[in-house]
Design a protein around this motif. Sequence first.
Motif, PDB file in Angstrom:
ATOM      1  N   VAL A  15       0.823  -1.212   0.000  1.00 34.59           N
ATOM      2  CA  VAL A  15       0.000   0.000   0.000  1.00 34.59           C
ATOM      3  C   VAL A  15       0.857   1.263   0.000  1.00 34.59           C
ATOM      4  O   VAL A  15       2.037   1.240   0.361  1.00 34.59           O
ATOM      5  CB  VAL A  15      -0.951   0.036   1.232  1.00 34.59           C
ATOM      6  N   ARG A  16       0.212   2.348  -0.376  1.00 26.42           N
ATOM      7  CA  ARG A  16       0.759   3.701  -0.233  1.00 26.42           C
ATOM      8  C   ARG A  16      -0.299   4.554   0.439  1.00 26.42           C
ATOM      9  O   ARG A  16      -1.491   4.315   0.294  1.00 26.42           O
ATOM     10  CB  ARG A  16       1.074   4.325  -1.605  1.00 26.42           C
ATOM     11  N   HIS A  36      -1.213   4.723  -8.505  1.00 35.07           N
ATOM     12  CA  HIS A  36      -0.206   4.629  -9.570  1.00 35.07           C
ATOM     13  C   HIS A  36       1.193   4.422  -8.991  1.00 35.07           C
ATOM     14  O   HIS A  36       2.003   3.684  -9.578  1.00 35.07           O
ATOM     15  CB  HIS A  36      -0.289   5.842 -10.497  1.00 35.07           C
ATOM     16  N   ASP A  37       1.486   5.021  -7.849  1.00 36.60           N
ATOM     17  CA  ASP A  37       2.786   4.829  -7.197  1.00 36.60           C
ATOM     18  C   ASP A  37       2.964   3.385  -6.736  1.00 36.60           C
ATOM     19  O   ASP A  37       4.026   2.792  -6.929  1.00 36.60           O
ATOM     20  CB  ASP A  37       2.944   5.768  -5.995  1.00 36.60           C
ATOM     21  N   VAL A  38       1.945   2.809  -6.120  1.00 32.46           N
ATOM     22  CA  VAL A  38       2.081   1.439  -5.623  1.00 32.46           C
ATOM     23  C   VAL A  38       2.162   0.455  -6.787  1.00 32.46           C
ATOM     24  O   VAL A  38       2.950  -0.500  -6.742  1.00 32.46           O
ATOM     25  CB  VAL A  38       0.981   1.069  -4.600  1.00 32.46           C
ATOM     26  N   ILE A  39       1.391   0.665  -7.833  1.00 29.60           N
ATOM     27  CA  ILE A  39       1.450  -0.229  -8.991  1.00 29.60           C
ATOM     28  C   ILE A  39       2.827  -0.150  -9.642  1.00 29.60           C
ATOM     29  O   ILE A  39       3.406  -1.171 -10.014  1.00 29.60           O
ATOM     30  CB  ILE A  39       0.328   0.096 -10.001  1.00 29.60           C
ATOM     31  N   GLU A  45       9.402  -4.164  -9.093  1.00 28.56           N
ATOM     32  CA  GLU A  45      10.029  -5.241  -8.330  1.00 28.56           C
ATOM     33  C   GLU A  45       9.586  -6.627  -8.792  1.00 28.56           C
ATOM     34  O   GLU A  45      10.094  -7.633  -8.311  1.00 28.56           O
ATOM     35  CB  GLU A  45       9.728  -5.087  -6.834  1.00 28.56           C
ATOM     36  N   GLY A  46       8.626  -6.669  -9.706  1.00 29.25           N
ATOM     37  CA  GLY A  46       8.140  -7.961 -10.188  1.00 29.25           C
ATOM     38  C   GLY A  46       7.369  -8.741  -9.138  1.00 29.25           C
ATOM     39  O   GLY A  46       7.336  -9.966  -9.161  1.00 29.25           O
ATOM     40  N   LEU A  47       6.730  -8.021  -8.202  1.00 26.59           N
ATOM     41  CA  LEU A  47       5.941  -8.691  -7.168  1.00 26.59           C
ATOM     42  C   LEU A  47       4.677  -9.298  -7.780  1.00 26.59           C
ATOM     43  O   LEU A  47       4.047  -8.695  -8.652  1.00 26.59           O
ATOM     44  CB  LEU A  47       5.527  -7.711  -6.068  1.00 26.59           C
ATOM     45  N   GLU A  48       4.329 -10.459  -7.281  1.00 20.29           N
ATOM     46  CA  GLU A  48       3.089 -11.097  -7.713  1.00 20.29           C
ATOM     47  C   GLU A  48       1.936 -10.519  -6.905  1.00 20.29           C
ATOM     48  O   GLU A  48       1.999 -10.470  -5.690  1.00 20.29           O
ATOM     49  CB  GLU A  48       3.166 -12.606  -7.475  1.00 20.29           C
ATOM     50  N   TRP A  49       0.927 -10.042  -7.607  1.00 15.54           N
ATOM     51  CA  TRP A  49      -0.292  -9.655  -6.906  1.00 15.54           C
ATOM     52  C   TRP A  49      -1.405 -10.507  -7.463  1.00 15.54           C
ATOM     53  O   TRP A  49      -1.536 -10.691  -8.659  1.00 15.54           O
ATOM     54  CB  TRP A  49      -0.566  -8.166  -6.904  1.00 15.54           C
ATOM     55  N   PRO A  85       9.440  -3.303  -2.040  1.00 11.27           N
ATOM     56  CA  PRO A  85      10.089  -2.033  -2.361  1.00 11.27           C
ATOM     57  C   PRO A  85      10.090  -1.089  -1.152  1.00 11.27           C
ATOM     58  O   PRO A  85       9.145  -1.088  -0.353  1.00 11.27           O
ATOM     59  CB  PRO A  85       9.219  -1.454  -3.483  1.00 11.27           C
ATOM     60  N   ALA A  86      11.125  -0.295  -1.046  1.00 13.75           N
ATOM     61  CA  ALA A  86      11.238   0.645   0.076  1.00 13.75           C
ATOM     62  C   ALA A  86      10.157   1.719   0.024  1.00 13.75           C
ATOM     63  O   ALA A  86       9.828   2.307   1.052  1.00 13.75           O
ATOM     64  CB  ALA A  86      12.621   1.292   0.062  1.00 13.75           C
ATOM     65  N   ASP A  87       9.587   1.962  -1.154  1.00 12.97           N
ATOM     66  CA  ASP A  87       8.611   3.046  -1.282  1.00 12.97           C
ATOM     67  C   ASP A  87       7.159   2.584  -1.130  1.00 12.97           C
ATOM     68  O   ASP A  87       6.240   3.308  -1.489  1.00 12.97           O
ATOM     69  CB  ASP A  87       8.811   3.801  -2.592  1.00 12.97           C
TER      70      ASP A  87
END
Length: 168
Positions: A15-16, A36-39, A45-49, A85-87
Amino acid sequence: MEAQLIRNVAFTAAVRKATGSMKNFELGKEVRRAWHDVIAAVEREGLEWNEKDVGYVFIPQWVTEPVDELELLVGVKIDSMDRIPADVQILKVPARTYVSVPARGDRDQIMRAYAVIEEWIGREGYIKDTEEGVYGMEPNRLSPDNPFDIPADRINRFDFDIMIAIKE
C-alpha cells in the motif's frame, strides 16, 4: 441493495498512503496518485499480486468524527513479501468478519450504500469495530474501467464493495 456478513481471509497488501481533504477532490486525487505509485513499485520489483482485477482502498475505522484531512491506504493484495520495495508499506489484514454492501453507481448511490450499511449494522445489533488499526475496505473492480485512471473530479460511476469490520 442488501447487506451481508462476509468472513474475509487474512491477506497482505502492498500500500501507499493517500492524505487529503474532501475539498476540491483533493483526497480523490491523492488516492489516484497513491494507486499509480504502488502499482509502479509492485511492477518494478516484479511482485506477484493475486487479484489483478481489484484495487483496494483501506479506510481507518477508528476515525469516527469528521476531520479536515483523512489518511487512506491504497494498494493491492500480494502473494509474497520477498522483495518489498522501500517506497511501499505492508498492511497485514487479519481474517475477520465484515458487513458488506455493493456500491455501484453515481455519487448519490454510493452515499445511499453507506447509509444502508450503517443502518443495517445498528438494526441487526452489530457494532462497528473502531479500535485503532482496524480498517474498512473498498475493493474496487478494475474492469471494465479502472476507477483509479479516471480523474477524481470527473468520475461519476463507481463499482466496489463497502466492507465495514464489525466486533466479533
